[in-house]
Design a protein around this motif. Structure first.
Motif, short mmCIF file in Angstrom:
data_model
loop_
_atom_site.label_atom_id
_atom_site.label_comp_id
_atom_site.label_asym_id
_atom_site.label_seq_id
_atom_site.Cartn_x
_atom_site.Cartn_y
_atom_site.Cartn_z
N GLY A 174 1.94 5.02 -2.70
CA GLY A 174 1.90 6.42 -2.27
C GLY A 174 0.81 6.67 -1.23
N MET A 175 0.24 5.61 -0.68
CA MET A 175 -0.82 5.80 0.31
C MET A 175 -0.22 6.24 1.64
N ARG A 176 -0.93 7.15 2.31
CA ARG A 176 -0.48 7.61 3.62
C ARG A 176 -0.82 6.56 4.68
N PRO A 177 -0.08 6.57 5.80
CA PRO A 177 -0.30 5.53 6.81
C PRO A 177 -1.76 5.41 7.26
N ARG A 190 -6.82 2.31 7.13
CA ARG A 190 -8.27 2.33 6.92
C ARG A 190 -8.67 1.43 5.75
N ARG A 191 -7.91 1.46 4.69
CA ARG A 191 -8.33 0.77 3.47
C ARG A 191 -7.80 -0.67 3.37
N ALA A 199 0.82 -1.21 0.00
CA ALA A 199 0.00 0.00 0.00
C ALA A 199 0.86 1.26 0.00
N LYS A 200 1.92 1.24 0.82
CA LYS A 200 2.79 2.41 0.87
C LYS A 200 3.46 2.66 -0.47
#
Lengths: 259, 221
Positions: free
Chosen positions: B129-132, B137-138, B125-126
């Motif tokens: 570019g997803m934020r922590p 959440r996702r 996920a990271k």
């Protein structure tokens, strides 16, 4: 004249007492396909993982489009601080495909590819769906969009992972041993997808044990040993006519059982 | 045994018992909801790298897990008001005790669940570019919920049963009404059996649904 996209200067990485990367310097030009080879524990995966900050470098700098990432820590010029927001922006531009795929098991294939588009790029669902479908078509999985990853073969899962990375339109793609956890008969389908990306002129770095693939499709091969670049050159130079004894010894282990 | 089972008494007591059931549900559902929400927060604190955040949450969790619920409920009714200077109603004291107790237990369920998710999920996920917070959440929490559903169900069942302890604070819930009726009519067999049956009918559907849901989710992955 090509402009350097990524420049790494004196990159070092330590895990406690273990000094994995001992000063790496190199630059990536647009359209380059760099294959990184080396024995296990040589630091090749760590190097790749430092480039999109899955690991935080211990010291050294990474420049993306001429901009040095992070900011120096006051009182310790070697150490740099990397704000989360900046890293997220970098990861959007530097995509990664993992050895273990790392697909989200609770989402369908399509949702996996849409996830980054919706949560990071803030695309509308419909637009993200079209985008994701296009990428899945490209990797030959248009018929699996509603399947959950657990129902797919390793090769199919890795192709979904590639589609997921591609959908974010990264400028650089990092492949961390993308075929190492696949059964031999599934390696080909993944390499074919990567080859198609090479044909599109994409910039990529590939940590791999598929030396034949590296020979045919890389523009540059780096042999990493003990955390430093031992030999760098064209595939022909490094893989066919290695100058270093250590490189020759490494390569000979691959050909030992060939016929 | 020639005991004459008085069914008429059961029918006659039913309205009072159902009023008790309503209060039991009013204790049960909110304390689960509050306990889960607070539990998630506590679990994240417990996993924090900062000792200032981690240690207090750890103390809180251990305090509530290692003391009897009964003393917690009684403490909130009799002792807590001395500290804050405001008398709580028995219902609020019971609700507070049950919620905080539930939060400590669900914090441990959340923590176990979060830690059981492979590091590769965070990385996958990271790398997009997803934020922590978005990763949590996702990607992480939906999997934690799924994996931990049996544990959460157990907790919910425990809390339903624990809510009967509120009767010692004279909260007019099911147990309280049952005890009152049985001592009024001297008919513990009819009344208390009915009370137990009502508890069962209240809890079983949730337990059955969770089993169904678990099976459906398992077939999706």
């Amino acid at each position: 004249m090509s402009e350097t996209i990524l420049r790494v200067t004196n990159l070092q990485k330590r895990f406690g007492d273990l000094h994995v990367l001992r000063g790496i310097d190199f630059a990536v030009e647009p359209g380059e396909r760099i294959a990184i080879i080396g024995g296990s524990g040589s630091g090749k995966s760590t190097l790749l993982r430092c480039l999109n900050f899955m690991e935080s470098p211990t010291s050294g700098t990474i420049e993306l489009d001429g901009k040095t990432l992070g900011r120096p820590v006051r009182g310790n010029p070697d150490d740099r601080l990397y704000p989360e927001g900046e890293l997220c922006a970098v990861r959007e531009r530097v995509g990664m495909v993992f050895q273990q795929f790392n697909l989200f098991p609770h989402m369908t294939v399509l949702e996996n590819v849409m996830e980054g588009l919706v949560t990071v790029k803030k695309m509308k669902k419909q637009e993200a769906r079209e985008c994701a479908l296009k990428e899945l078509q490209k990797v030959g999985l248009a018929d699996k969009v509603d399947a959950y990853p657990g129902r797919l073969s390793g090769g199919q899962q890795q192709r979904v992972a590639i589609a997921r990375a591609l959908a974010m339109m990264p400028e650089i793609l990092l492949f961390d041993e993308p075929t190492s956890s696949l059964d031999p008969e599934l390696v080909g389908e993944v390499l074919r997808v990567i080859r198609a990306l090479a044909d599109e002129g994409r910039t990529m770095l590939l940590v791999t044990h598929e030396l034949g693939f590296a020979y045919h499709y890389a523009t540059k091969v780096i042999f990493l040993a003990d955390g430093v670049f031992h030999e760098v050159g064209t595939p022909d130079e490094v893989l066919k006519h290695p100058k270093q004894e250590r490189t020759r010894a490494f390569l000979s282990r691959f050909t030992e059982f060939s016929f | 045994m020639n005991y004459h089972f008085d069914f008429a008494l059961i029918l006659q007591s039913l309205p009072v018992l159902l009023r008790g059931l309503l209060v039991t549900i009013q204790l049960w559902v909110p304390s689960i909801a509050a306990g889960l929400a607070l539990g998630l927060l506590l679990a994240l604190c417990r996993l924090s790298k900062t000792p200032f955040i981690r240690v207090p949450s750890l103390l809180y969790i251990e305090l509530f897990r290692d003391t009897p619920v009964l003393i917690q409920l009684i403490w909130f009714f009799y002792a807590f008001p001395i500290i804050v200077g405001v008398q709580l109603s028995p219902f609020i004291a019971a609700l507070l005790g049950l919620s905080l107790n539930t939060s400590a237990y669900s914090a441990e369920i959340f923590r176990g669940g979060i830690q059981s998710i492979a590091a590769g999920q965070w990385e996958g996920a990271k790398a997009l570019g997803m934020r922590p917070t978005a990763v949590l959440r996702r990607v992480i929490l939906p999997q934690v919920f799924k994996r931990m559903l049996p544990a959460f169900t157990n907790r919910a069942i425990e809390v339903a049963k624990m809510s009967s302890l509120a009767s010692v604070l004279s909260v007019h819930e099911l147990m309280y009404q049952g005890r009152l009726l049985s001592s009024t009519y001297y008919r513990p067999l009819e009344i208390l059996t009915t009370v137990a049956l009502i508890y069962f009918l209240m809890i079983y559907p949730g337990s059955y649904l969770s089993m169904k849901l678990e099976r459906r989710m398992a077939s999706n992955s």
